[in-house]
Design a protein around this motif. Structure first.
Motif, mmCIF file in Angstrom:
data_model
loop_
_atom_site.group_PDB
_atom_site.id
_atom_site.type_symbol
_atom_site.label_atom_id
_atom_site.label_comp_id
_atom_site.label_asym_id
_atom_site.label_seq_id
_atom_site.Cartn_x
_atom_site.Cartn_y
_atom_site.Cartn_z
ATOM 1 N N TRP B 36 -2.096 -11.469 2.754
ATOM 2 C CA TRP B 36 -3.845 -11.391 2.491
ATOM 3 C C TRP B 36 -4.328 -10.077 2.183
ATOM 4 O O TRP B 36 -5.382 -10.174 1.305
ATOM 5 C CB TRP B 36 -4.581 -12.344 3.533
ATOM 6 N N LEU B 37 -3.671 -9.218 2.525
ATOM 7 C CA LEU B 37 -4.199 -7.837 2.309
ATOM 8 C C LEU B 37 -3.605 -7.089 1.142
ATOM 9 O O LEU B 37 -4.023 -6.330 0.334
ATOM 10 C CB LEU B 37 -4.231 -6.892 3.639
ATOM 11 N N ILE B 38 -2.077 -7.755 1.043
ATOM 12 C CA ILE B 38 -1.591 -6.852 -0.194
ATOM 13 C C ILE B 38 -2.339 -6.800 -1.567
ATOM 14 O O ILE B 38 -2.433 -5.877 -2.122
ATOM 15 C CB ILE B 38 -0.239 -7.551 -0.389
ATOM 16 N N PRO B 39 -2.842 -7.989 -1.896
ATOM 17 C CA PRO B 39 -3.667 -8.006 -3.543
ATOM 18 C C PRO B 39 -4.625 -6.621 -3.261
ATOM 19 O O PRO B 39 -5.007 -5.891 -4.464
ATOM 20 C CB PRO B 39 -4.285 -8.963 -3.573
ATOM 21 N N LEU B 40 -5.699 -6.676 -2.016
ATOM 22 C CA LEU B 40 -6.444 -5.532 -1.943
ATOM 23 C C LEU B 40 -5.723 -4.080 -1.843
ATOM 24 O O LEU B 40 -6.247 -3.411 -2.812
ATOM 25 C CB LEU B 40 -7.143 -5.953 -0.890
ATOM 26 N N TRP B 42 -3.132 -3.148 -3.331
ATOM 27 C CA TRP B 42 -2.496 -3.227 -4.487
ATOM 28 C C TRP B 42 -3.494 -2.601 -5.548
ATOM 29 O O TRP B 42 -3.075 -1.608 -6.252
ATOM 30 C CB TRP B 42 -1.661 -4.242 -5.097
ATOM 31 N N ALA B 43 -4.653 -3.026 -5.479
ATOM 32 C CA ALA B 43 -5.765 -2.641 -6.364
ATOM 33 C C ALA B 43 -6.216 -1.321 -6.065
ATOM 34 O O ALA B 43 -6.326 -0.517 -6.737
ATOM 35 C CB ALA B 43 -6.982 -3.654 -6.013
ATOM 36 N N THR B 46 -3.271 1.111 -7.187
ATOM 37 C CA THR B 46 -3.505 1.281 -8.314
ATOM 38 C C THR B 46 -4.326 2.355 -9.061
ATOM 39 O O THR B 46 -4.270 3.123 -9.807
ATOM 40 C CB THR B 46 -3.676 0.080 -9.306
ATOM 41 N N MET B 256 -8.955 -1.027 -11.891
ATOM 42 C CA MET B 256 -8.850 -1.199 -10.438
ATOM 43 C C MET B 256 -9.813 -0.473 -9.643
ATOM 44 O O MET B 256 -10.491 -0.872 -8.712
ATOM 45 C CB MET B 256 -7.571 -0.972 -9.931
ATOM 46 N N ALA B 259 -13.011 -2.207 -9.712
ATOM 47 C CA ALA B 259 -12.842 -3.669 -8.762
ATOM 48 C C ALA B 259 -13.191 -3.181 -7.254
ATOM 49 O O ALA B 259 -13.685 -3.834 -6.700
ATOM 50 C CB ALA B 259 -11.553 -4.162 -9.234
ATOM 51 N N GLY B 263 -16.257 -4.201 -5.126
ATOM 52 C CA GLY B 263 -15.936 -5.103 -3.753
ATOM 53 C C GLY B 263 -16.307 -4.369 -2.508
ATOM 54 O O GLY B 263 -16.595 -5.085 -1.508
#
Lengths: 313, 288
Positions: B36-40, B42-43, B46, B256, B259, B263
């Motif tokens: 669940w944390l990986i997308p955050l 990864w952003a 990046t 990113m 983003a 967030g």
């Protein structure tokens, strides 16, 4: 005891009653309305009025500027049933709902069972599972469009590293909806997770202690106690999720703009396009009402289901 | 001693011991959290890369030389700070007004009597069923008529109508004993005073929960602010960021970075108030 209670009540009541009776009967009768008035005013202006004017518009050939105002009768409503775009976008909405609801309920339950613990680990788990929910749709979609990016996105990077073929997720007809569903599950499962967690924490510890004394093992406790006790919560979550999924718009608009080839366009996006791109206000209102009717049917059906279940218990 | 050891050997011992299922569930929980944390992450990852490194074909994990260049250029372009400012104004107004108006209405429905009270409450409860999405077209027409397009009030006012909040608060008020306000009334307090100095302090936890959720909802609301604003200087963060992909082109580090900045405020709010959020969902969701 029985003698002591009445005197405590009586001195309080007569003064107020007498005051109201003699001095301000009007205020006593209507005064409560003042508390309700501010909300009521906004409710009438920004909910009731648009509902009524939307229905009114659906019988007219109204453009956004409101210039042409020609009475059409039921023409918009007849058009709606013959419009393939209405049915295909409605189908997309239903497909999205059917694909997203089961994982959004099941993963939430698994998360709640896993994260129902105290201490730092519990805090970290709750944070990780719910964190995406607090992000705006735009932030979520910016991140996921980048993740799905062909060539150097995370998913395709992993696929190619594992020797698989790359997938252009958002531009392939039967992959785009799946991509949106995955993003949605990641983004919104946290809310259902918290509902399940609250329900789990509401189960008294004695229930488990009693079961342990009777020799129930962990698996038996899960399937014979926890899950049955969560069935009401599951019902609630399914209703909330169905209604929320039917309202899908943000993610799809931002990730695929309904494409490729309208394969992901949901009903709300068709309403949006009809009203704000084609400027057909009257027709857009009629479609809005069709959608509204579906939401109401789902909610009422679920309510019936619930009250029926409540009696059975 | 001998009597104590006998049951302990036949039954699993009470104090926490790391049995296999327990360890497995902890490991599973952590794996799920990492996914669940990986997308955050990864952003974030990046956003710290120099632009050319983001589009390198075999993906790289950590930036070779982390840089804040992307953040600098995103902030220099200026709009993000303006949108942040707009989001703050809109969310604070929506939250404050929703709380005030809903508390008053909930008190009115819970504690006062006036002709038509039940019918009105029923009407408002029916409003819970109305998805805001079906109102966008007539509401936009109305806002055009009122001259509220591209204004804060145009964004704020429709979001203040939250029948579900009135419902939740009314149910909560119903559960508060009347003894407290009777005591206050004997002391000469008006009903207006009673709302603010008896009901509100007594319902603090639920008000905090309603407030936090209203704030998150208002901050993240996309569809309505998107429809009612056309002027970029009036946009909120979610609406403004929707145009970022187009205007930055394929500069992923910058996308990113915006983003992450978009967030971050709510992630911080959530980290600080997690306890209230978790309890609030329980209070409002399960009982409501």
């Amino acid at each position: 005891m029985a003698v002591e209670t009445p005197p405590r009540v009586t001195p309080g009541t007569p003064p107020t009653a007498a005051k109201a009776g003699t001095e301000q009967p009007w205020k006593e009768r209507w005064g409560g309305l003042f508390f309700v008035a501010p909300f009521l005013l906004l409710f009438v202006l920004f909910m009731l009025w648009p509902i009524v004017s939307g229905l009114w518009n659906s019988f007219f050939n109204t453009s956004l500027a409101g210039v042409k105002h020609e009475f059409l009768g039921l023409q918009n409503w007849r058009d709606l049933f013959g419009d393939p775009a209405v049915w295909s976008s409605l189908k997309n909405t239903l497909v999205f709902t059917a694909m997203s609801t089961p994982p959004l309920v099941i993963i939430a339950l698994v998360m709640a069972l896993l994260a129902n613990r105290k201490g730092l680990l519990g805090w970290l788990l709750r944070f990780s599972y719910f964190a995406p929910f607090v992000l705006p749709a735009t932030v979520v979609t910016l991140i996921w469009v980048w993740i799905y990016q062909p060539g150097f996105g995370l998913v395709n990077g992993l696929l190619t590293a594992g020797g698989f073929a790359e997938i252009d997720w958002l531009n392939t007809e039967n992959r785009a909806m799946l991509a949106v569903v995955i993003t949605t599950v990641w983004w919104t499962v946290g809310f259902n997770f918290l509902l399940y967690l609250a329900a789990l924490q509401g189960i008294p510890a004695q229930v488990y202690e009693a079961a342990a004394i009777d020799g129930a093992n962990g698996r038996q406790q899960l399937f014979r106690i926890t899950l049955p006790l969560l069935s009401r919560t599951t019902g609630l979550i399914v209703v909330l999720q169905l209604v929320a999924s039917l309202k899908i718009f943000d993610q799809i608009y931002l990730m695929t703009t309904g494409g490729p080839n309208h394969a992901t366009r949901p009903i709300i996006m068709y309403i949006y396009e009809t009203g704000f791109t084609s400027y057909r206000i009257g027709y857009a209102s009629a479609i809005s009402y069709l959608f509204f009717a579906i939401i109401v049917i789902v909610a009422v059906a679920q309510f019936k289901l619930f009250s029926g279940r409540g009696e059975a218990e | 001693m001998t009597t104590a050891t006998l049951p302990a050997s036949t039954k699993p011992s009470r104090p926490v011991r790391w049995t296999f299922p327990k360890a497995a569930s902890a490991v599973g929980a952590v794996i799920l959290a990492v996914i669940w944390l990986i997308p955050l992450l990864w952003a974030l990852d990046t956003s710290l890369k120099p632009e050319p490194e983001t589009t390198r074909a075999p993906i790289t994990w950590l930036p070779e030389a982390p840089t804040a260049d992307a953040y600098r250029s995103v902030i220099d372009q200026g709009d993000l700070i303006r949108w942040f400012f707009n989001s703050t104004i809109v969310s604070v107004l929506v939250t404050t007004l929703t709380l005030v108006v809903s508390v008053l209405a909930a008190y009115g429905f819970s504690r006062t009597k006036f002709p038509g009270r039940k019918v009105l409450f029923g009407l408002i409860i029916a409003g819970i069923l109305v998805p805001p999405q079906v109102l966008i077209v007539p509401l936009f027409q109305e806002m055009t008529g009122l001259g509220l397009v591209d204004t804060y009030w145009g964004m704020v006012l429709p979001q203040v109508v939250a029948p579900v909040m009135v419902f939740v608060l009314k149910k909560f008020f119903d559960g508060i004993s009347r003894d407290y306000e009777d005591a206050a009334r004997v002391d000469g307090a008006s009903r207006w005073r009673i709302v603010w100095s008896v009901m509100v302090p007594m319902s603090r936890p639920i008000l905090v929960a309603v407030g936090i959720f209203t704030f998150i909802g208002a901050w993240n609301n996309f569809l309505w602010p998107f429809i009612v604003t056309t002027d970029p200087s009036m946009m909120t963060i979610p609406v403004g960021l929707a145009n970022v992909q187009g205007s930055y082109g394929l500069r992923y580090a910058q996308i990113m970075a915006s983003a992450v900045l978009g967030g971050l405020p709510l992630l911080i709010v959530y980290a600080l108030f997690q306890r209230h959020v978790v309890r609030g969902v329980g209070d409002a969701g399960i009982k409501g």
